[in-house]
Design an enzyme around this catalytic site. Structure first.
Site, PDB file in Angstrom:
ATOM      1  N   PRO A  67       0.766  -1.406   0.732  1.00 43.58           N
ATOM      2  CA  PRO A  67      -0.159  -0.135   0.223  1.00 43.58           C
ATOM      3  C   PRO A  67       0.623   1.329   0.080  1.00 43.58           C
ATOM      4  CG  PRO A  67      -0.365  -1.279   2.165  1.00 43.58           C
ATOM      5  CD  PRO A  67       1.052  -1.861   0.879  1.00 43.58           C
ATOM      6  N   THR A  68       0.647   2.481  -0.546  1.00 42.99           N
ATOM      7  CA  THR A  68       0.489   3.525  -1.098  1.00 42.99           C
ATOM      8  C   THR A  68       0.116   4.485  -0.471  1.00 42.99           C
ATOM      9  OG1 THR A  68       2.612   2.641  -2.634  1.00 42.99           O
ATOM     10  CG2 THR A  68       2.298   5.397  -2.248  1.00 42.99           C
TER      11      THR A  68
END
Length: 73
Positions: A2-3
């Site tokens: 995840p970013t």
């Protein structure tokens, strides 16, 4: 992996506050989505006030309008 990208106005957020945001978002992704903190990327972009607009107004003008509304009886 995840970013998460957090955008805030450049108004003096301290390194400690930024660290708290990074830790909090990482924890949230772990708790809610079971994401691995070791692969979670959080970036914070600070934007100059003159480069940010809300409701068709530069942020300073928007804030001034909101303050004027709140000050009316």
């Amino acid at each position: 992996m995840p970013t998460v990208n957090i955008k805030i106005t450049r108004e003096g957020a301290t390194p400690e506050q930024k660290a708290e945001l990074i830790a909090g978002v990482t924890d949230l992704l772990q708790r809610v989505l079971d994401k691995n903190p070791a692969t979670t990327v959080v970036t914070i972009d600070e934007v100059e006030l003159e480069n940010w607009g809300i409701g068709g107004l530069p942020v300073r003008d928007y804030r001034a309008a909101q303050a004027a509304k709140a000050a009316k009886p």
